[in-house]
Design a protein around this motif. Sequence first.
Motif, short mmCIF file in Angstrom:
data_model
loop_
_atom_site.label_atom_id
_atom_site.label_comp_id
_atom_site.label_asym_id
_atom_site.label_seq_id
_atom_site.Cartn_x
_atom_site.Cartn_y
_atom_site.Cartn_z
N SER A 29 13.57 -8.40 -26.54
CA SER A 29 14.81 -8.92 -27.21
C SER A 29 15.34 -7.86 -28.39
CB SER A 29 14.77 -10.33 -27.86
OG SER A 29 13.65 -10.29 -28.86
N LEU A 30 14.39 -7.11 -29.03
CA LEU A 30 14.92 -6.12 -30.07
C LEU A 30 15.20 -4.92 -29.22
CD1 LEU A 30 12.29 -6.79 -32.86
CD2 LEU A 30 14.73 -7.77 -32.65
N ALA A 31 14.31 -4.24 -28.42
CA ALA A 31 14.36 -2.82 -28.03
C ALA A 31 15.02 -2.78 -26.54
CB ALA A 31 12.92 -2.12 -27.74
N GLY A 32 15.14 -3.95 -25.86
CA GLY A 32 15.90 -3.88 -24.58
C GLY A 32 15.65 -2.73 -23.47
N ASP A 33 16.55 -1.84 -23.48
CA ASP A 33 16.53 -0.88 -22.64
C ASP A 33 15.94 0.47 -23.32
OD1 ASP A 33 17.53 -2.44 -20.58
OD2 ASP A 33 19.80 -1.62 -21.22
N ALA A 34 15.45 0.38 -24.42
CA ALA A 34 15.08 1.68 -25.16
C ALA A 34 13.96 2.42 -24.39
CB ALA A 34 14.30 1.29 -26.58
N GLY A 35 14.04 3.91 -24.60
CA GLY A 35 13.21 4.88 -23.93
C GLY A 35 11.83 4.75 -24.03
N TRP A 36 11.54 4.50 -25.42
CA TRP A 36 9.90 4.43 -25.84
C TRP A 36 9.63 3.07 -25.13
CZ3 TRP A 36 8.20 -0.05 -27.99
CH2 TRP A 36 9.32 -0.81 -28.87
N LEU A 37 10.37 2.10 -24.86
CA LEU A 37 9.47 0.65 -24.60
C LEU A 37 9.31 1.13 -23.00
CD1 LEU A 37 9.07 -2.11 -24.60
CD2 LEU A 37 11.22 -2.77 -24.10
N ASP A 38 10.30 1.85 -22.37
CA ASP A 38 9.78 2.01 -20.89
C ASP A 38 8.53 3.00 -20.57
OD1 ASP A 38 11.67 1.11 -19.35
OD2 ASP A 38 13.12 2.91 -19.29
N ILE A 39 8.31 3.96 -21.71
CA ILE A 39 7.33 4.64 -21.75
C ILE A 39 5.95 3.89 -22.33
CG2 ILE A 39 5.81 6.70 -23.02
CD1 ILE A 39 8.87 7.97 -23.50
N ALA A 40 6.11 2.86 -23.21
CA ALA A 40 5.08 1.92 -23.46
C ALA A 40 4.65 1.09 -22.26
CB ALA A 40 5.25 1.19 -24.54
N ILE A 41 5.51 0.82 -21.39
CA ILE A 41 5.26 -0.09 -20.24
C ILE A 41 4.71 0.80 -19.24
CG2 ILE A 41 6.48 -1.43 -18.47
CD1 ILE A 41 7.99 -2.51 -20.39
N ASN A 42 5.45 1.93 -18.93
CA ASN A 42 4.97 2.70 -17.58
C ASN A 42 3.59 3.48 -17.81
OD1 ASN A 42 7.07 1.73 -16.32
ND2 ASN A 42 8.43 3.40 -16.71
N TYR A 43 3.51 3.82 -19.20
CA TYR A 43 2.08 4.70 -19.01
C TYR A 43 1.12 4.07 -20.03
CZ TYR A 43 5.36 8.34 -17.54
OH TYR A 43 5.96 8.94 -16.57
N VAL A 44 1.17 2.77 -20.61
CA VAL A 44 0.20 2.32 -21.37
C VAL A 44 0.00 0.91 -20.67
CG1 VAL A 44 -0.87 1.63 -23.47
CG2 VAL A 44 0.80 3.69 -23.36
N ALA A 45 0.73 0.08 -21.04
CA ALA A 45 0.56 -1.52 -20.57
C ALA A 45 0.25 -1.54 -19.09
CB ALA A 45 1.65 -2.33 -21.03
#
Length: 424
Positions: A29-45
């Motif tokens: 809800s807060l970060a939506g499409d933010a680039g860092w979120l993609d990185i956190a999802i794709n490279y960590v979680a």
Amino acid sequence: MEASRGMSLHTKMAIGFAVGITAGILANSLAGDAGWLDIAINYVANPVGKVFLNLLFMLVVPLVFAALVLGVVEIGDPRALGRIGGRTLIYILAVTAIAVTIGMILVNLIQPGQGLPPELAESLIAQSSDRVADIATKGSAVSGIDLLINIVPRNPLAAAVNGDLIGVMFFALMFGIAATVVASDGTRSFVGAVQGVYDICLKLIGWIIQLAPYAVACLLFTITAKLGFDVLVQLARYVGTVVLALALHAFVVFPLLIKFFGGMSPLAFWRGAEPAILTAFSTSSSSATLPTTLKCAEEGLGVPRPVARFVCTLGATANMNGTALFEGITVLFLAQFFGVELSFVQQVSILVLCIFGAIGAAGVPGGSLPIIAMILAMFGIPPEGIGLILGVDRFLDMCRTTVNVGGDLVGSVVVARGEAKATV
Ligand code: ASP
């Protein structure tokens, strides 16, 4: 199942669960499409979650084979084997039938397929057309009779390689029965080796499960951070029908079975089953959860080993209450949406197909979707309608897999009680 020091594994997993979901929803809800979120999802979680899943899947084939061979050999007496096998089969058929009936009654009462805006439906179907084509192809490749024929694998190694667990189970059951009948020095050392494989798998799962709290957090973060909450709201009546039916099955039918047929307090049951329940919810896969289910049945619920091995292993693919219920609701929901009238007899046929469809569905994420496509096509309901629900499928898969695994553990407790009574 307790961690060696400090907090118990149950508590750690529950914390991982809450952290993963909360962080994922906040990020969504807060970060939506933010680039860092993609990185956190794709490279960590996502990688952490996938590695955990792979570690669990890695143990499934050896465990299924070893658990069933040992289950059969330890039961030993053909009469006891017939009794346990018969009870397991009756349990699976009866409780799955109850599950589908609950689902079908609710979908007829709530009618979630009525009044869905056609533009919304069109756009949902259009968004998922590629995946739907893939599912429909798989669905048209399965036919009712093939499901039966393929129980007997032509090549057990190919069955194992293709993840066809029913074939592996059949092979293991036959192997176990023959090993019991022969009982020579050779078969005894073979059984000793299989026991070794089983013990090693259980040791490995003991190590892997220590990672569960972190992996559960990562898996749930990945899913909730990307989950289309809009779609959940748009299809709220359908999602609500499935969740309500699953809840009735889990919180009314299961406790009654546990209390009256299992002789156990439902609270003690949920406590003992918790690690398997949390693993099922986070992985959406009964097969990946099987190692944890076996550990919970034996250690958390005190089910005798041979019964636990037999019922939980068969149950991981054959006993899917949540899936059966979901199939029934989804087929009728799409029939309602497309305006396909179904007579009472047709609805009863769908009920029966859903029971067998759940037995045949693979215990992997989305394993039931090709079966639903097959049933839809049989009743003249457009299979591309599956596209309508794909956006909410992951969430519903988590919920139904939890009920599937819960049902396996309830079954192991009920069958064990019956066996204890039969042998006194
Ligand atoms: N994911 C489910 C399971 O593994 C199967 C399904 O309903 O798709 O139990």
